[in-house]
Design an enzyme around this catalytic site. Structure first.
Site, PDB file in Angstrom:
ATOM      1  N   GLU A  15      -4.064   6.987  -3.697  1.00 21.64           N
ATOM      2  CA  GLU A  15      -3.749   5.657  -3.175  1.00 21.64           C
ATOM      3  C   GLU A  15      -3.298   4.757  -4.301  1.00 21.64           C
ATOM      4  O   GLU A  15      -3.875   4.787  -5.388  1.00 21.64           O
ATOM      5  CB  GLU A  15      -5.002   5.004  -2.556  1.00 21.64           C
ATOM      6  CG  GLU A  15      -5.303   5.418  -1.146  1.00 21.64           C
ATOM      7  CD  GLU A  15      -6.467   4.611  -0.561  1.00 21.64           C
ATOM      8  OE1 GLU A  15      -7.353   4.168  -1.316  1.00 21.64           O
ATOM      9  OE2 GLU A  15      -6.460   4.418   0.667  1.00 21.64           O
ATOM     10  N   TYR A  45       0.849  -1.193   0.000  1.00 19.63           N
ATOM     11  CA  TYR A  45       0.000   0.000   0.000  1.00 19.63           C
ATOM     12  C   TYR A  45       0.886   1.244   0.000  1.00 19.63           C
ATOM     13  O   TYR A  45       1.817   1.355   0.804  1.00 19.63           O
ATOM     14  CB  TYR A  45      -0.892   0.018   1.253  1.00 19.63           C
ATOM     15  CG  TYR A  45      -1.765   1.252   1.344  1.00 19.63           C
ATOM     16  CD1 TYR A  45      -3.087   1.231   0.916  1.00 19.63           C
ATOM     17  CD2 TYR A  45      -1.256   2.453   1.857  1.00 19.63           C
ATOM     18  CE1 TYR A  45      -3.888   2.356   0.982  1.00 19.63           C
ATOM     19  CE2 TYR A  45      -2.044   3.595   1.926  1.00 19.63           C
ATOM     20  CZ  TYR A  45      -3.360   3.541   1.488  1.00 19.63           C
ATOM     21  OH  TYR A  45      -4.138   4.658   1.549  1.00 19.63           O
TER      22      TYR A  45
END
Ligand code: GDP
Ligand code: MN
Length: 381
Positions: A189, A101
Site C-alpha cells: 500500500e 491511495y
C-alpha cells in the site's frame, strides 16, 4: 514478512518510484542531522510494523532541525501497538494538494492480484470502502500478461486524473507491479501517495509484505532480518533464519514435528488429552541431524516449555538422522524437561534402535505419544 516503511521505500526507489528526500535516524541527534540535510520542514515518522501511526502520535511535523530532534526523542520513547520504536524516518514535509491511495493485494476468490487505487487517499482503505466505495478503482491482473501500462493509465483516468498527471500516476502502478513480480509481494500500500501543490507525485507512506514462503529466493530481504531488530524475539528470529515455522503459544508442551499438517495435528492431539502446547515448530522436509538438534535447542529457549514432544513422519527425512539429532541435543544441551518421541517412516527401525541404545523412550502412535507427554507434565516430571 512485513518490511518497515524505510525498507519498503528503499525498494520503491530502486524501482524508480519517487519518495520524499530524507533518511532513517536511530537517535535524536541523528534525526537532527537528517533534518539539516533535508534543509526544509520535515515529517518525523515512527518506524514500527503497525498501521495508523499518525493517529497514535507517531507522525509529527517539525519546522527546524531542533524541533525534529525533540520530536524524534519523544517518538523513540514511544510504544505503538505495544511495539517499541527503534528508528524514525525523517523526510521532507510535503505540501499536499491531494492524498491518493495506491495498493495491490491478492484476490483469493479470483485467484488473481488486484490493483487498487483511489483519488481519496489518507484514510484507510477499509474506511473508504465503507464511506465511499464508488471512489475505489480496482483492476485484476491477468497472470499470463502482467499489469499492462494502458491498464495503469485507465486506472489513473478512472481515479479522476487528467493530462500529464495520468502518466505520472500510472507509473506508480506499473512500478508497483514490477516490485510485486520480483518480490512475491502479498500486500502493498502507498497511502498516502501525495500530489504536492507544485505538481509532484511522491510515495509518502509505504507498506510492503512479502510472502514468507518465497523468502528463500529473496536473500537480500533475509539479510534485512538479520540487520534489523525486527519485531521478533530471538527464538522466532533463529527459527526464521533456518527456514523453520515457529509459533509460540500459551501452554507448556513444545511440539516439534515435520510438516505443517502433522504439527497442527500434534497440537490437536495434545489438546485432546488435556494438555496445552507452548510451541508449534515445523522443522520442514528433509530434516537432518543438525536441524533436529537446532529445533530442540530453539524450543528449549522458551521458558514456558515443561516437556517436548517430537513427532516425525519419515519421508525424505530419515528417522535415524532424527534419532541422532535427539541424542546430540540431549548430550549437548543438557535437557532438563521430559522428552517424548514418536517417529515412523523411513529408517524407522534404525532410528528406534539408536533411541533404545541411548535409553530414550519412544512410542509408535501419535495418540500414545500425546497422552504420554500430557501425563508427564501433569505429574510434574
Ligand atoms: P500511517 O498513519 O501509519 O498510515 O502513516 P502515514 O505515513 O500515512 O502518515 C499519516 C498521515 O500524515 C498521512 O495520511 C498524511 O496526511 C500525513 N503526512 C504524512 N507525510 C506527510 C507529508 O510529508 N506532508 C504532509 N503535509 N502530511 C504528511
Ligand atoms: Mn499511511
Amino acid at each position: 514478512m512485513k518490511l518497515f516503511e524505510h525498507e519498503a521505500k528503499e525498494i520503491f526507489r530502486a524501482f524508480g518510484m519517487p519518495t520524499p528526500p530524507g533518511g532513517v535516524a536511530r537517535t535524536p541527534a541523528e534525526a537532527r542531522k537528517r533534518a539539516e540535510e533535508v534543509g526544509k520542514p520535515v515529517v518525523v515518522k515512527a518506524q514500527v510494523l503497525a498501521g495508523k501511526r499518525g493517529k497514535a502520535g507517531g507522525v509529527k511535523f517539525a519546522d527546524t532541525p531542533e524541533e525534529a530532534e525533540k520530536y524524534a526523542e519523544e517518538i523513540l520513547a514511544m510504544r505503538i501497538n505495544d511495539l517499541p520504536v527503534e528508528a524514525v524516518l525523517i523526510e521532507e514535509k510535503l505540501d499536499i494538494e491531494q492524498e491518493i491511495y495506491v495498493g495491490v493485494t491478492v484476490d483469493r476468490n479470483e485467484r488473481k492480484y488486484v490493483m487498487i487505487g483511489s483519488g481519496a487517499g489518507g484514510m484507510s482503505i477499509e474506511e473508504l470502502a465503507e464511506e465511499s466505495p464508488e471512489k475505489i478503482i480496482k483492476r485484476h491482473v491477468d497472470p499470463s500478461l502482467g499489469f499492462q501500462s494502458y491498464e495503469a493509465r485507465d486506472m489513473a483516468i478512472d481515479m479522476g486524473f487528467k493530462g500529464k498527471d495520468i502518466n505520472k500516476l500510472s507509473g506508480f502502478f506499473t512500478k508497483l507491479w514490477n516490485i510485486v513480480s520480483k518480490y512475491d509481494v502479498e500486500l502493498s500500500e502507498i497511502n498516502p501517495l501525495i500530489l504536492t501543490k507544485d505538481g509532484r507525485f511522491l510515495a509518502a507512506d509505504a507498506r510492503l509484505n512479502i510472502d514468507d514462503n518465497s523468502l528463500y529466493r529473496h536473500k537480500d530481504v533475509i539479510e534485512r532480518i538479520k540487520r534489523e531488530p525486527l519485531e521478533m524475539n530471538e527464538r522466532e528470529r533463529m527459527a526464521t533464519e533456518q527456514g523453520m515455522a515457529y509459533v509460540e503459544l500459551d501452554g507448556n508442551i513444545a511440539c516439534i514435528c515435520n510438516g505443517a499438517g502433522l504439527t497442527m495435528a500434534t497440537l490437536d492431539a495434545v489438546e485432546l488429552f488435556g494438555g496445552k502446547a507452548s510451541t508449534f515448530l515445523d522443522l520442514g522436509g528433509g530434516s537432518d541431524k543438525e536441524r533436529v538438534e537446532n529445533g530442540i535447542e530453539i524450543a528449549l529457549m522458551y521458558d514456558k516449555v515443561k516437556a517436548i514432544l517430537v513427532n516425525i513422519m519419515g519421508g525424505i527425512t530419515r528417522c535415524d538422522d532424527v534419532a541422532n539429532g535427539i541424542v546430540a541435543a540431549r548430550d549437548d544441551k543438557g535437557i532438563k524437561v521430559p522428552m517424548v518421541i514418536r517417529m515412523v517412516g523411513t529408517n524407522e527401525k534404525e532410528g528406534q534402535e539408536i533411541l533404545a541404545r541411548e535409553g530414550i523412550p519412544f512410542l509408535t502412535t501419535m495418540e500414545d505419544a500425546a497422552s504420554k507427554v500430557v501425563e508427564l507434565v501433569k505429574e510434574g516430571k
